[in-house]
Design a protein around this motif. Structure first.
Motif, PDB file in Angstrom:
ATOM      1  N   GLY A  26       1.037  -1.135  -0.224  1.00  0.00           N
ATOM      2  CA  GLY A  26      -0.104   0.224   0.062  1.00  0.00           C
ATOM      3  C   GLY A  26       1.165   0.809   0.099  1.00  0.00           C
ATOM      4  O   GLY A  26       1.805   1.465   1.108  1.00  0.00           O
ATOM      5  N   ASP A  27       1.060   1.761  -0.649  1.00  0.00           N
ATOM      6  CA  ASP A  27       1.855   3.346  -1.482  1.00  0.00           C
ATOM      7  C   ASP A  27       3.009   3.215  -0.517  1.00  0.00           C
ATOM      8  O   ASP A  27       3.828   3.421  -0.742  1.00  0.00           O
ATOM      9  CB  ASP A  27       0.815   4.342  -0.032  1.00  0.00           C
ATOM     10  N   ALA A  28       3.700   1.913  -1.479  1.00  0.00           N
ATOM     11  CA  ALA A  28       4.927   1.778  -1.009  1.00  0.00           C
ATOM     12  C   ALA A  28       6.366   2.326  -2.178  1.00  0.00           C
ATOM     13  O   ALA A  28       6.121   2.701  -2.418  1.00  0.00           O
ATOM     14  CB  ALA A  28       4.993  -0.148  -1.402  1.00  0.00           C
ATOM     15  N   HIS A  29       6.859   2.479  -1.268  1.00  0.00           N
ATOM     16  CA  HIS A  29       8.222   3.303  -1.863  1.00  0.00           C
ATOM     17  C   HIS A  29       9.357   3.191  -0.948  1.00  0.00           C
ATOM     18  O   HIS A  29       9.764   2.757   0.089  1.00  0.00           O
ATOM     19  CB  HIS A  29       8.082   4.621  -1.478  1.00  0.00           C
ATOM     20  N   LEU A  30      10.422   2.300  -1.710  1.00  0.00           N
ATOM     21  CA  LEU A  30      12.037   1.788  -1.548  1.00  0.00           C
ATOM     22  C   LEU A  30      12.891   3.256  -2.082  1.00  0.00           C
ATOM     23  O   LEU A  30      13.079   3.198  -3.439  1.00  0.00           O
ATOM     24  CB  LEU A  30      11.642   0.985  -1.517  1.00  0.00           C
ATOM     25  N   GLU A  31      13.719   3.880  -1.263  1.00  0.00           N
ATOM     26  CA  GLU A  31      15.140   4.222  -2.299  1.00  0.00           C
ATOM     27  C   GLU A  31      16.286   3.872  -0.970  1.00  0.00           C
ATOM     28  O   GLU A  31      16.124   3.343  -0.292  1.00  0.00           O
ATOM     29  CB  GLU A  31      14.748   5.859  -1.199  1.00  0.00           C
ATOM     30  N   GLN A  32      17.278   3.523  -2.711  1.00  0.00           N
ATOM     31  CA  GLN A  32      19.173   2.742  -1.722  1.00  0.00           C
ATOM     32  C   GLN A  32      19.199   3.611  -3.298  1.00  0.00           C
ATOM     33  O   GLN A  32      19.444   3.728  -3.955  1.00  0.00           O
ATOM     34  CB  GLN A  32      18.441   1.236  -2.056  1.00  0.00           C
ATOM     35  N   ARG A  33      20.492   3.867  -2.559  1.00  0.00           N
ATOM     36  CA  ARG A  33      22.261   4.945  -3.430  1.00  0.00           C
ATOM     37  C   ARG A  33      21.104   5.516  -4.329  1.00  0.00           C
ATOM     38  O   ARG A  33      21.290   5.507  -5.632  1.00  0.00           O
ATOM     39  CB  ARG A  33      22.121   3.909  -4.049  1.00  0.00           C
ATOM     40  N   GLY A  34      20.226   6.288  -4.111  1.00  0.00           N
ATOM     41  CA  GLY A  34      19.191   7.276  -4.715  1.00  0.00           C
ATOM     42  C   GLY A  34      18.491   6.690  -5.782  1.00  0.00           C
ATOM     43  O   GLY A  34      17.628   7.556  -6.722  1.00  0.00           O
ATOM     44  N   ASN A  35      18.557   5.356  -6.223  1.00  0.00           N
ATOM     45  CA  ASN A  35      17.285   4.951  -6.784  1.00  0.00           C
ATOM     46  C   ASN A  35      15.601   4.827  -5.960  1.00  0.00           C
ATOM     47  O   ASN A  35      15.940   4.416  -4.893  1.00  0.00           O
ATOM     48  CB  ASN A  35      17.703   3.596  -7.378  1.00  0.00           C
ATOM     49  N   SER A  36      15.268   5.296  -6.559  1.00  0.00           N
ATOM     50  CA  SER A  36      13.502   5.085  -5.929  1.00  0.00           C
ATOM     51  C   SER A  36      12.560   3.237  -6.940  1.00  0.00           C
ATOM     52  O   SER A  36      12.472   3.903  -7.904  1.00  0.00           O
ATOM     53  CB  SER A  36      12.885   6.428  -6.036  1.00  0.00           C
ATOM     54  N   GLY A  44      -2.162   1.299  -9.552  1.00  0.00           N
ATOM     55  CA  GLY A  44      -1.062   2.056 -11.367  1.00  0.00           C
ATOM     56  C   GLY A  44      -0.081   1.037 -11.443  1.00  0.00           C
ATOM     57  O   GLY A  44      -0.349   0.226 -10.720  1.00  0.00           O
ATOM     58  N   PRO A  45       0.929   2.373 -12.025  1.00  0.00           N
ATOM     59  CA  PRO A  45       1.716   1.565 -12.872  1.00  0.00           C
ATOM     60  C   PRO A  45       3.080   1.272 -11.329  1.00  0.00           C
ATOM     61  O   PRO A  45       2.450   2.475 -10.767  1.00  0.00           O
ATOM     62  CB  PRO A  45       2.077   2.460 -13.624  1.00  0.00           C
ATOM     63  N   VAL A  46       3.983   0.294 -12.035  1.00  0.00           N
ATOM     64  CA  VAL A  46       5.329   1.129 -10.877  1.00  0.00           C
ATOM     65  C   VAL A  46       5.717   1.648 -11.480  1.00  0.00           C
ATOM     66  O   VAL A  46       6.062   1.898 -12.743  1.00  0.00           O
ATOM     67  CB  VAL A  46       5.904  -0.670 -10.962  1.00  0.00           C
ATOM     68  N   HIS A  47       6.230   2.628 -10.477  1.00  0.00           N
ATOM     69  CA  HIS A  47       7.427   3.944 -11.154  1.00  0.00           C
ATOM     70  C   HIS A  47       8.757   3.573 -10.446  1.00  0.00           C
ATOM     71  O   HIS A  47       8.805   3.402  -9.622  1.00  0.00           O
ATOM     72  CB  HIS A  47       6.861   5.211 -10.355  1.00  0.00           C
ATOM     73  N   THR A  48       9.606   3.829 -11.270  1.00  0.00           N
ATOM     74  CA  THR A  48      11.016   3.562 -10.985  1.00  0.00           C
ATOM     75  C   THR A  48      11.744   5.188 -11.434  1.00  0.00           C
ATOM     76  O   THR A  48      12.193   5.425 -12.359  1.00  0.00           O
ATOM     77  CB  THR A  48      11.558   2.623 -11.645  1.00  0.00           C
ATOM     78  N   THR A  49      12.970   5.400 -10.835  1.00  0.00           N
ATOM     79  CA  THR A  49      13.371   6.635 -10.566  1.00  0.00           C
ATOM     80  C   THR A  49      15.559   6.119 -10.702  1.00  0.00           C
ATOM     81  O   THR A  49      15.524   5.429  -9.401  1.00  0.00           O
ATOM     82  CB  THR A  49      13.536   7.832  -9.832  1.00  0.00           C
ATOM     83  N   LEU A  50      15.272   6.041 -11.947  1.00  0.00           N
ATOM     84  CA  LEU A  50      17.185   5.399 -11.741  1.00  0.00           C
ATOM     85  C   LEU A  50      18.489   6.501 -11.658  1.00  0.00           C
ATOM     86  O   LEU A  50      18.174   7.446 -12.938  1.00  0.00           O
ATOM     87  CB  LEU A  50      17.637   4.130 -12.642  1.00  0.00           C
ATOM     88  N   MET A  51      18.772   6.289 -11.092  1.00  0.00           N
ATOM     89  CA  MET A  51      20.297   7.429 -11.253  1.00  0.00           C
ATOM     90  C   MET A  51      21.683   6.873 -11.939  1.00  0.00           C
ATOM     91  O   MET A  51      21.681   5.856 -12.389  1.00  0.00           O
ATOM     92  CB  MET A  51      20.787   7.914  -9.739  1.00  0.00           C
TER      93      MET A  51
END
Length: 144
Positions: free
Chosen positions: A97-107, A130-137
């Motif tokens: 539920g409304d999950a968010h994980l951040e590791q080494r600047g990536n989320s 809805g979709p999975v959202h990823t941010t990569l440094m």
């Protein structure tokens, strides 16, 4: 860190209720779990145990938060979700539920994130939200 799973589990709260027959302890109010470098904070936690061993810790509340140091002093994992389930014997964290994980600047964001602590593997899904959202440094930009 994988070694954290071998450390004792310390739980702090404002109150606790033991349900011996159910194999459960319910903790309420500013609850925090510490096991090595692993930390979970929530308003409510339910600890399920079997044969005197903790098998699962379920944390809820506004949101629940998880942090843990990574191997080789390379930072930490930070996560939050409506519910965090720590499967102690498998060394696995489920963020629900409304999950968010951040590791080494990536989320990573989604409705469900599963984090295998030992393997360092993360899987995410969002079947209803809805979709999975990823941010990569980019290389050299580790967010630190």
């Amino acid at each position: 860190m994988p070694e954290d799973a071998a450390q004792p589990i310390h739980i702090h709260s404002e109150s606790a209720e033991i349900e011996r027959r159910a194999g459960r302890i319910v903790y309420l109010g500013a609850v925090r779990v510490e096991q090595g470098t692993l930390r979970v904070h929530a308003e409510r936690m339910v600890v399920d145990y079997h044969d005197g061993k903790v098998v699962r810790i379920t944390a809820n509340g506004g949101p629940a938060r998880y942090t843990q140091e990574l191997e080789d002093d390379s930072g930490q994992v930070d996560a939050d979700a409506s519910t965090i389930v720590y499967h102690t014997q498998e060394a696995r964290i489920d963020l629900v539920g409304d999950a968010h994980l951040e590791q080494r600047g990536n989320s990573l964001e989604g409705d469900l994130i599963r984090y295998d602590i030992r393997a360092g593997r993360v899987a995410a899904g969002a079947p209803e939200q809805g979709p999975v959202h990823t941010t990569l440094m980019p290389a050299g930009q580790d967010g630190q």
